[in-house]
Design a protein around this motif. Structure first.
Motif, mmCIF file in Angstrom:
data_model
loop_
_atom_site.group_PDB
_atom_site.id
_atom_site.type_symbol
_atom_site.label_atom_id
_atom_site.label_comp_id
_atom_site.label_asym_id
_atom_site.label_seq_id
_atom_site.Cartn_x
_atom_site.Cartn_y
_atom_site.Cartn_z
ATOM 1 N N SER A 123 0.733 51.963 12.651
ATOM 2 C CA SER A 123 2.049 51.360 12.884
ATOM 3 C C SER A 123 2.114 50.643 14.217
ATOM 4 N N THR A 150 1.041 63.053 6.134
ATOM 5 C CA THR A 150 2.390 62.491 6.162
ATOM 6 C C THR A 150 2.572 61.717 7.474
ATOM 7 N N PRO A 151 3.695 60.971 7.617
ATOM 8 C CA PRO A 151 3.935 60.251 8.878
ATOM 9 C C PRO A 151 4.304 61.173 10.032
ATOM 10 N N ASN A 152 4.762 62.392 9.741
ATOM 11 C CA ASN A 152 5.277 63.253 10.806
ATOM 12 C C ASN A 152 4.698 64.663 10.793
ATOM 13 N N GLN A 162 1.487 56.123 10.598
ATOM 14 C CA GLN A 162 1.879 55.154 9.578
ATOM 15 C C GLN A 162 2.778 55.868 8.580
ATOM 16 N N ASP A 163 3.646 55.095 7.907
ATOM 17 C CA ASP A 163 4.508 55.670 6.866
ATOM 18 C C ASP A 163 3.689 55.839 5.596
ATOM 19 N N TRP A 165 1.729 58.795 2.869
ATOM 20 C CA TRP A 165 1.683 60.143 2.316
ATOM 21 C C TRP A 165 0.463 60.243 1.405
ATOM 22 N N HIS A 182 8.235 57.729 -1.662
ATOM 23 C CA HIS A 182 9.032 58.135 -0.506
ATOM 24 C C HIS A 182 9.818 56.979 0.090
ATOM 25 N N SER A 183 9.377 55.740 -0.168
ATOM 26 C CA SER A 183 9.986 54.569 0.451
ATOM 27 C C SER A 183 10.008 53.409 -0.533
ATOM 28 N N SER A 186 6.947 51.182 -0.372
ATOM 29 C CA SER A 186 5.662 51.817 -0.636
ATOM 30 C C SER A 186 4.995 51.305 -1.903
#
Length: 236
Positions: A123, A150-152, A162-163, A165, A182-183, A186
């Motif tokens: 990102s 995952t991103p977090n 990065q976003d 999964w 999730h987005s 995506s």
């Protein structure tokens, strides 16, 4: 649903003796202008390394690198001072960021190692390099998605910048699983590790890949026992 299918036999393939490797996307001496990347997924390499052999020290930068051993063991050493062995059931993540060097070797003198190495654009550029690895309870992927990246770093997962999964699943025959994006930005690149699946009427066999986008969810049906990896990444 928009989709693209990459059959196993259409991947770039090179047998260097010590390394037998297949490239889903353009990499090293394999160049296909139609297969540069899928969204922000840049590399998906399926590598088999002979006993006692490996990749000498080499540099990386500005990439999130995910390594998933399928069989055998891989020894890792890097310029951050990390030295470890990863094996099937574990996942390794590395932020190359502003620049690192590392080496990867098969520490066994008897068994090959088979691994997936995956690169995702980060990102941000020039992030501080980092390394992590984790063993996962593989029983948690039985007929369900086990999210490993995952991103977090939510739950038990590892995180990347990065976003994205990443989930692994291992299904019995005649099972149906629904995947929810999730987005809205995506797409998913689904890679069949073993077995046979059906997605949107298309049959996917071992080492086939399918890119899926412009859809909020999709169904995966197993036609026989199967193991697969779902990589959800931003499309832009």
């Amino acid at each position: 649903m928009q989709k693209v299918i990459h059959r196993a036999e259409t991947r770039g393939h090179f047998n260097h003796g010590w390394l037998n490797t297949w490239h889903s996307f353009s990499f090293a001496d394999y160049y296909n202008p139609d297969r540069i990347q899928f969204g922000l997924l840049r590399v998906l390499n399926d590598d088999i390394v002979k006993p006692g052999m490996g990749f000498g020290t080499h540099p990386h930068n500005n990439m999130e690198i995910i390594t998933i051993p399928l069989e055998g063991q891989l020894e890792h050493r890097d310029s951050m001072g990390n030295g470890s062995v990863i094996e099937a059931g574990e996942v390794q993540v590395m932020t190359a960021g502003s620049g690192i060097t590392h080496s990867e070797f098969n520490p066994s003198q008897e068994e090959e190692v088979n691994l997936l190495q995956i690169w995702v654009f980060p990102s941000e550029r020039n992030l501080t390099p980092r390394y992590d690895q984790k063993r996962f309870d593989t029983s948690k992927m039985k007929n369900q998605f086990l999210t490993v990246v995952t991103p977090n770093g939510e739950g038990e997962s590892l995180f990347i910048h990065q976003d994205a999964w990443f989930s692994l699943a291992e299904t019995d025959a005649d099972k149906e699983m629904k995947y929810l994006m999730h987005s809205g930005n995506s797409g998913v690149y689904l890679f069949v590790i073993d077995g046979e699946l059906e997605v949107d009427g298309d049959t996917l066999k071992s080492r086939d890949g399918m890119g899926i986008y412009d859809v909020p969810e999709f169904l995966v049906k197993s036609k026989e026992q199967a193991k697969f990896l779902v990589m959800e990444i931003p499309m832009n």
